[in-house]
Design a protein around this motif. Structure first.
Motif, PDB file in Angstrom:
ATOM      1  N   THR A 184      26.151  12.633   2.955  1.00 47.21           N
ATOM      2  CA  THR A 184      26.191  11.594   3.600  1.00 47.21           C
ATOM      3  C   THR A 184      27.241  10.411   3.343  1.00 47.21           C
ATOM      4  OG1 THR A 184      24.418  10.229   2.339  1.00 47.21           O
ATOM      5  CG2 THR A 184      23.857  11.884   4.359  1.00 47.21           C
ATOM      6  N   GLU A 185      27.471   9.667   3.832  1.00 45.48           N
ATOM      7  CA  GLU A 185      29.388   8.792   3.401  1.00 45.48           C
ATOM      8  C   GLU A 185      28.579   8.105   1.504  1.00 45.48           C
ATOM      9  OE1 GLU A 185      30.160   6.153   5.927  1.00 45.48           O
ATOM     10  OE2 GLU A 185      30.348   7.713   7.381  1.00 45.48           O
ATOM     11  N   ASP A 186      26.954   7.858   1.779  1.00 49.65           N
ATOM     12  CA  ASP A 186      26.918   7.363   0.206  1.00 49.65           C
ATOM     13  C   ASP A 186      26.363   8.284  -0.493  1.00 49.65           C
ATOM     14  OD1 ASP A 186      26.512   4.635   1.589  1.00 49.65           O
ATOM     15  OD2 ASP A 186      24.867   4.793   2.347  1.00 49.65           O
ATOM     16  N   GLU A 187      25.955   9.650  -0.326  1.00 43.92           N
ATOM     17  CA  GLU A 187      26.054  10.616  -1.377  1.00 43.92           C
ATOM     18  C   GLU A 187      27.453  11.002  -2.115  1.00 43.92           C
ATOM     19  OE1 GLU A 187      21.966  12.875  -0.231  1.00 43.92           O
ATOM     20  OE2 GLU A 187      24.142  13.714   1.052  1.00 43.92           O
ATOM     21  N   ILE A 188      28.644  10.996  -0.962  1.00 48.68           N
ATOM     22  CA  ILE A 188      29.860  11.364  -1.231  1.00 48.68           C
ATOM     23  C   ILE A 188      30.121  10.073  -1.939  1.00 48.68           C
ATOM     24  CG2 ILE A 188      32.178  11.988  -0.384  1.00 48.68           C
ATOM     25  CD1 ILE A 188      30.941  13.262   1.906  1.00 48.68           C
ATOM     26  N   PHE A 189      30.451   9.217  -2.066  1.00 51.51           N
ATOM     27  CA  PHE A 189      30.521   7.868  -2.550  1.00 51.51           C
ATOM     28  C   PHE A 189      29.826   7.348  -4.060  1.00 51.51           C
ATOM     29  CE2 PHE A 189      31.199   2.967  -3.276  1.00 51.51           C
ATOM     30  CZ  PHE A 189      32.835   3.076  -3.145  1.00 51.51           C
ATOM     31  N   GLU A 190      28.660   8.152  -3.918  1.00 56.69           N
ATOM     32  CA  GLU A 190      28.215   8.296  -4.982  1.00 56.69           C
ATOM     33  C   GLU A 190      29.287   8.989  -6.306  1.00 56.69           C
ATOM     34  OE1 GLU A 190      24.000   9.575  -5.709  1.00 56.69           O
ATOM     35  OE2 GLU A 190      23.933   8.307  -3.889  1.00 56.69           O
ATOM     36  N   GLN A 191      29.896   9.946  -5.971  1.00 56.21           N
ATOM     37  CA  GLN A 191      30.673  11.017  -7.173  1.00 56.21           C
ATOM     38  C   GLN A 191      31.987   9.750  -7.193  1.00 56.21           C
ATOM     39  OE1 GLN A 191      31.355  15.008  -6.068  1.00 56.21           O
ATOM     40  NE2 GLN A 191      29.825  14.089  -3.884  1.00 56.21           N
ATOM     41  N   VAL A 192      32.454   9.503  -5.881  1.00 54.46           N
ATOM     42  CA  VAL A 192      33.669   8.096  -5.987  1.00 54.46           C
ATOM     43  C   VAL A 192      33.695   7.247  -6.969  1.00 54.46           C
ATOM     44  CG1 VAL A 192      35.267   7.902  -5.022  1.00 54.46           C
ATOM     45  CG2 VAL A 192      34.695   8.814  -3.746  1.00 54.46           C
ATOM     46  N   HIS A 193      32.636   6.821  -7.273  1.00 53.78           N
ATOM     47  CA  HIS A 193      32.276   5.147  -7.234  1.00 53.78           C
ATOM     48  C   HIS A 193      32.405   5.035  -8.791  1.00 53.78           C
ATOM     49  CE1 HIS A 193      30.029   1.646  -8.681  1.00 53.78           C
ATOM     50  NE2 HIS A 193      30.892   1.367  -7.772  1.00 53.78           N
ATOM     51  N   PRO A 194      32.181   6.175  -9.590  1.00 53.20           N
ATOM     52  CA  PRO A 194      32.145   5.960 -11.820  1.00 53.20           C
ATOM     53  C   PRO A 194      34.200   6.447 -11.887  1.00 53.20           C
ATOM     54  CG  PRO A 194      30.779   7.669 -11.435  1.00 53.20           C
ATOM     55  CD  PRO A 194      30.940   6.959  -8.892  1.00 53.20           C
ATOM     56  N   ILE A 195      34.770   7.577 -10.720  1.00 51.15           N
ATOM     57  CA  ILE A 195      36.116   7.102 -10.793  1.00 51.15           C
ATOM     58  C   ILE A 195      36.627   5.732 -11.254  1.00 51.15           C
ATOM     59  CG2 ILE A 195      37.682   8.237  -9.882  1.00 51.15           C
ATOM     60  CD1 ILE A 195      36.754  10.112  -9.086  1.00 51.15           C
ATOM     61  N   PHE A 196      36.259   4.710  -9.871  1.00 54.56           N
ATOM     62  CA  PHE A 196      36.533   3.736 -10.368  1.00 54.56           C
ATOM     63  C   PHE A 196      36.780   2.325 -10.574  1.00 54.56           C
ATOM     64  CE2 PHE A 196      38.604   6.087  -5.863  1.00 54.56           C
ATOM     65  CZ  PHE A 196      39.795   5.620  -6.156  1.00 54.56           C
ATOM     66  N   ALA A 197      35.131   2.794 -10.686  1.00 49.66           N
ATOM     67  CA  ALA A 197      34.622   1.428 -12.047  1.00 49.66           C
ATOM     68  C   ALA A 197      35.112   2.016 -13.898  1.00 49.66           C
ATOM     69  CB  ALA A 197      32.754   2.389 -11.837  1.00 49.66           C
ATOM     70  N   ALA A 198      35.327   3.064 -13.828  1.00 47.20           N
ATOM     71  CA  ALA A 198      35.808   3.261 -15.478  1.00 47.20           C
ATOM     72  C   ALA A 198      37.458   2.570 -15.214  1.00 47.20           C
ATOM     73  CB  ALA A 198      35.954   4.780 -15.420  1.00 47.20           C
ATOM     74  N   PHE A 199      38.274   3.088 -14.219  1.00 45.23           N
ATOM     75  CA  PHE A 199      39.554   1.986 -14.044  1.00 45.23           C
ATOM     76  C   PHE A 199      39.173   1.098 -14.068  1.00 45.23           C
ATOM     77  CE2 PHE A 199      41.045   5.916 -13.207  1.00 45.23           C
ATOM     78  CZ  PHE A 199      42.320   6.651 -14.308  1.00 45.23           C
ATOM     79  N   GLU A 200      38.322   0.278 -13.739  1.00 47.15           N
ATOM     80  CA  GLU A 200      38.087  -1.247 -13.665  1.00 47.15           C
ATOM     81  C   GLU A 200      37.773  -1.818 -15.688  1.00 47.15           C
ATOM     82  OE1 GLU A 200      37.663  -4.187 -10.871  1.00 47.15           O
ATOM     83  OE2 GLU A 200      38.881  -2.876 -10.532  1.00 47.15           O
ATOM     84  N   VAL A 201      37.037  -0.885 -15.825  1.00 49.68           N
ATOM     85  CA  VAL A 201      36.740  -1.491 -17.422  1.00 49.68           C
ATOM     86  C   VAL A 201      38.407  -1.077 -18.281  1.00 49.68           C
ATOM     87  CG1 VAL A 201      35.617  -0.833 -19.177  1.00 49.68           C
ATOM     88  CG2 VAL A 201      34.297  -0.928 -17.137  1.00 49.68           C
ATOM     89  N   LEU A 202      38.923  -0.656 -18.046  1.00 49.44           N
ATOM     90  CA  LEU A 202      39.898   0.017 -18.952  1.00 49.44           C
ATOM     91  C   LEU A 202      41.127  -1.714 -18.702  1.00 49.44           C
ATOM     92  CD1 LEU A 202      40.481   3.777 -18.451  1.00 49.44           C
ATOM     93  CD2 LEU A 202      39.916   1.927 -20.313  1.00 49.44           C
ATOM     94  N   LYS A 203      41.335  -2.263 -17.181  1.00 47.36           N
ATOM     95  CA  LYS A 203      42.302  -3.072 -16.776  1.00 47.36           C
ATOM     96  C   LYS A 203      42.092  -3.789 -18.196  1.00 47.36           C
ATOM     97  CE  LYS A 203      42.041  -4.189 -12.942  1.00 47.36           C
ATOM     98  NZ  LYS A 203      41.388  -4.425 -10.999  1.00 47.36           N
TER      99      LYS A 203
END
Ligand code: C5P
Ligand code: MG
Length: 240
Positions: free
Chosen positions: A221-240
């Motif tokens: 599902t869209e949400d299942e796929i987004f579960e893999q995408v979310h941590p990638i951008f969350a990690a970059f947010e932390v690095l900012k």
């Protein structure tokens, strides 16, 4: 190249520069107007030049792999601006530009539009936005696309996402999506898949070797796929 600016302070005597620093700290970039020279002053109604390159994510995957759907979720969650290369080209067709007819033919055939054209549309869209983070969806589609971007823009992407989806699933999604697109039919879809395999996979390998590629299993599902995408951008947010 992104339009860059020289630090105002480097153009000033040191006492004035130190005052500028204090005022910049207090008022942020609003101080710009007061100290800018003719050269540095942005033209009326235009976006001021960027001081640092924007954060660029290339979003790759075959036709129907869910790039657009996931981009919408990234925009909503992380505040990116979504630029789809295909949409920019389709806009060029509907704006009756001189290249419109040629672009339409290429799209109908599932072929890749000359890279200079696509890169300039992307570059123009980035430069006319005030955002500093972008998802460039459906680009680069070929090594030539990639090299042209690097030559014209002079920067590498920060992140590359690859939505990996089985062919049968992509065909099923494209043929059932009904968005009125001239290329969402079985004949063009076959050609698009051939172009994807022969031209896009080398780009994916290139970024994989550079350690910039994040491969997403684009089934579920869209949400299942987004579960893999979310941590990638969350990690970059932390690095900012
Ligand atoms: O990404 P999308 O499926 O919207 O692209 C539709 C078509 O636009 C492609 O099949 C291709 O003909 C054209 N295109 C291109 N170069 C790109 C992206 C899209 O020529 N980088
Ligand atoms: Mg799309």
């Amino acid at each position: 190249m992104w339009r860059r600016t020289t630090l105002l302070s480097s153009l000033m005597p040191s006492s004035k520069a130190s005052l500028l620093h204090q005022m910049q700290a207090a008022y942020g970039l609003k101080i710009w107007g007061a100290f800018s020279t003719e050269v540095l002053k942005p033209a009326k109604g235009r976006i001021p030049p960027r001081e640092k390159p924007p954060f660029i994510t290339f979003v790759l995957g075959g036709p129907g792999s869910g790039k657009g759907t996931q981009c919408a979720k990234i925009v909503e969650t992380f505040g990116f601006t979504h630029l789809s290369a295909g949409d920019l080209l389709r806009k060029e067709i509907s704006s009756n530009s001189e290249n419109g007819a040629m672009i339409l033919n290429m799209i109908k055939e599932g072929k890749i539009v000359p890279s200079d054209m696509t890169v300039k549309l992307i570059q123009r869209a980035i430069e006319s936005s005030e955002n500093d983070k972008f998802l460039i969806d459906g680009f680069p589609r070929s090594e030539e696309n990639r090299q042209t971007y690097e030559r014209i823009v002079g920067e590498e992407p920060n992140v590359v996402l690859f939505f990996d989806c089985p062919e049968e699933e992509m065909v099923k999604r494209v043929l059932s999506r009904n968005q009125g697109r001239v290329d969402d039919n079985i004949d063009t879809m076959r050609k698009r898949l051939e172009v994807f395999t022969s031209l896009n996979l080398p780009v994916i390998n290139y970024y994989s070797e550079k350690g910039k590629l994040y491969k997403i299993r684009a089934v579920g599902t869209e949400d299942e796929i987004f579960e893999q995408v979310h941590p990638i951008f969350a990690a970059f947010e932390v690095l900012k």
